[in-house]
Design a protein around this motif. Structure first.
Motif, PDB file in Angstrom:
ATOM      1  N   GLN A   2       0.576  -0.850   0.053  1.00 46.95           N
ATOM      2  CA  GLN A   2      -0.882  -0.339  -0.528  1.00 46.95           C
ATOM      3  C   GLN A   2       0.456   1.265  -0.070  1.00 46.95           C
ATOM      4  N   LEU A  34      -4.622  14.502  -2.143  1.00 47.61           N
ATOM      5  CA  LEU A  34      -6.266  15.218  -1.934  1.00 47.61           C
ATOM      6  C   LEU A  34      -7.147  14.574  -1.381  1.00 47.61           C
ATOM      7  N   TYR A  36     -10.601  13.821  -0.716  1.00 51.55           N
ATOM      8  CA  TYR A  36     -12.085  12.710  -0.966  1.00 51.55           C
ATOM      9  C   TYR A  36     -12.904  12.682   0.349  1.00 51.55           C
ATOM     10  N   LYS A  38     -17.073  10.627   0.526  1.00 48.62           N
ATOM     11  CA  LYS A  38     -17.981  10.037  -0.482  1.00 48.62           C
ATOM     12  C   LYS A  38     -19.319   9.720   0.927  1.00 48.62           C
ATOM     13  N   GLU A  42     -23.079   7.601  -3.473  1.00 52.96           N
ATOM     14  CA  GLU A  42     -22.837   8.257  -4.323  1.00 52.96           C
ATOM     15  C   GLU A  42     -21.287   7.985  -4.557  1.00 52.96           C
ATOM     16  N   GLY A  43     -20.706   8.571  -5.378  1.00 52.49           N
ATOM     17  CA  GLY A  43     -18.853   8.448  -6.330  1.00 52.49           C
ATOM     18  C   GLY A  43     -18.081   9.544  -4.749  1.00 52.49           C
ATOM     19  N   PRO A  44     -17.113   9.864  -4.853  1.00 49.47           N
ATOM     20  CA  PRO A  44     -16.740  10.607  -4.194  1.00 49.47           C
ATOM     21  C   PRO A  44     -16.662  11.587  -4.671  1.00 49.47           C
ATOM     22  N   PHE A  89     -11.471   9.996   1.627  1.00 42.59           N
ATOM     23  CA  PHE A  89      -9.948   9.284   1.384  1.00 42.59           C
ATOM     24  C   PHE A  89      -9.380  10.098   0.665  1.00 42.59           C
ATOM     25  N   PHE A 101      -3.700   9.040  -9.515  1.00 45.87           N
ATOM     26  CA  PHE A 101      -3.372   8.862  -7.979  1.00 45.87           C
ATOM     27  C   PHE A 101      -4.186   7.909  -7.523  1.00 45.87           C
ATOM     28  N   PHE A 103      -5.223   5.771  -4.316  1.00 54.21           N
ATOM     29  CA  PHE A 103      -6.343   6.475  -2.954  1.00 54.21           C
ATOM     30  C   PHE A 103      -6.207   5.620  -1.759  1.00 54.21           C
ATOM     31  N   GLY A 104      -6.387   5.818  -1.122  1.00 62.38           N
ATOM     32  CA  GLY A 104      -5.990   5.466   0.821  1.00 62.38           C
ATOM     33  C   GLY A 104      -7.236   4.186   0.276  1.00 62.38           C
ATOM     34  N   PRO A 105      -7.253   3.475   1.611  1.00 62.85           N
ATOM     35  CA  PRO A 105      -8.382   2.772   2.271  1.00 62.85           C
ATOM     36  C   PRO A 105      -9.609   3.962   2.667  1.00 62.85           C
TER      37      PRO A 105
END
Lengths: 113, 114
Positions: A2, A34, A36, A38, A42-44, A89, A101, A103-105
């Motif tokens: 990760q 960044l 985000y 969520k 819905e989307g981020p 995120f 990008f 992304f983290g979990p």
């Protein structure tokens, strides 16, 4: 392996208090980050960004801090509101056209009234 | 302005069946992304298009996954045949300039493979 880690799967905070969400990265080539947000089903949606030339960026109640030497960033929400309850995120990239990008979990934030 | 549209929102299929997801990006957005999101994980890029060209498909499992964006507008992602491990949310996103921080995500398609 990760490259972007968010070690707290969840966080609960009282309304009006500060929420601090943490993110660590391993790739020293990352220089743009960044956050985000969520909501379920819905989307981020983009929240706030920071580049490595800064160590802080503010947008209203949201502030992101970057510690390059520690490869760590954090998102502060002050004051926290129930509507902030969502999954957050962290994402990292190299700055530039066409960069992807990582992304983290995610961290699930619950703001309690 | 309409956002990124995805359909279907939910899909349940049996393993070994084919499945397809459709995405219509924001009007005027040249860059389109397909992401996979497993439960408890962040989105992982599968493929990125610049107009109709797939410029990054290094993470797309090409033995069973395929994608197309024939006219540089809407896009379809297909899995054939589906496996149990494909159960996830498939997200589509678009951006206008290829800078990923301006990307807008659709609501996703939740796939369940039985």
């Amino acid at each position: 392996d990760q490259q972007v880690k968010q070690n707290s799967p969840s966080l609960s905070v009282q309304e009006g208090r500060i929420s601090i969400l943490n993110c660590d990265y391993t790739n020293s080539m990352f220089d743009y980050f960044l956050w985000y947000k969520k909501y379920p089903a819905e989307g981020p949606t983009f929240l706030i960004s920071i580049s490595s030339i800064k160590d802080k960026n503010e947008d209203g109640r949201f502030t992101v801090f970057l510690n390059k030497s520690a490869k760590h960033l954090s998102l502060h929400i002050v004051p926290s509101q129930p509507g902030d309850s969502a999954v957050y995120f962290c994402a990292a990239s190299r700055w530039g056209y066409g960069q992807n990008f990582v992304f983290g979990p995610g961290t699930r934030l619950s703001v309690l009234p | 302005e309409a956002g990124v549209v995805q359909s279907p929102r939910y899909k349940i299929i049996e393993k070994k069946q084919p499945v397809a997801f459709w995405c219509n990006p924001i009007s005027g957005h040249n860059t389109l992304y397909w992401y996979l999101q497993n439960l408890g994980q962040g989105p992982e890029l599968l493929i990125r298009y610049e107009n109709e060209e797939a410029v990054d498909d290094s993470q797309l499992p090409k033995d069973r996954f395929s994608a197309e964006r024939l006219k540089g507008v809407d896009s379809t992602l297909k899995i054939q045949p589906a496996e149990l491990g494909d159960s996830a949310v498939y997200l589509c996103a678009s951006s206008s300039l290829g800078f990923a921080d301006t990307q807008y995500f659709g609501p996703g398609t939740r796939l369940t493979v039985l």
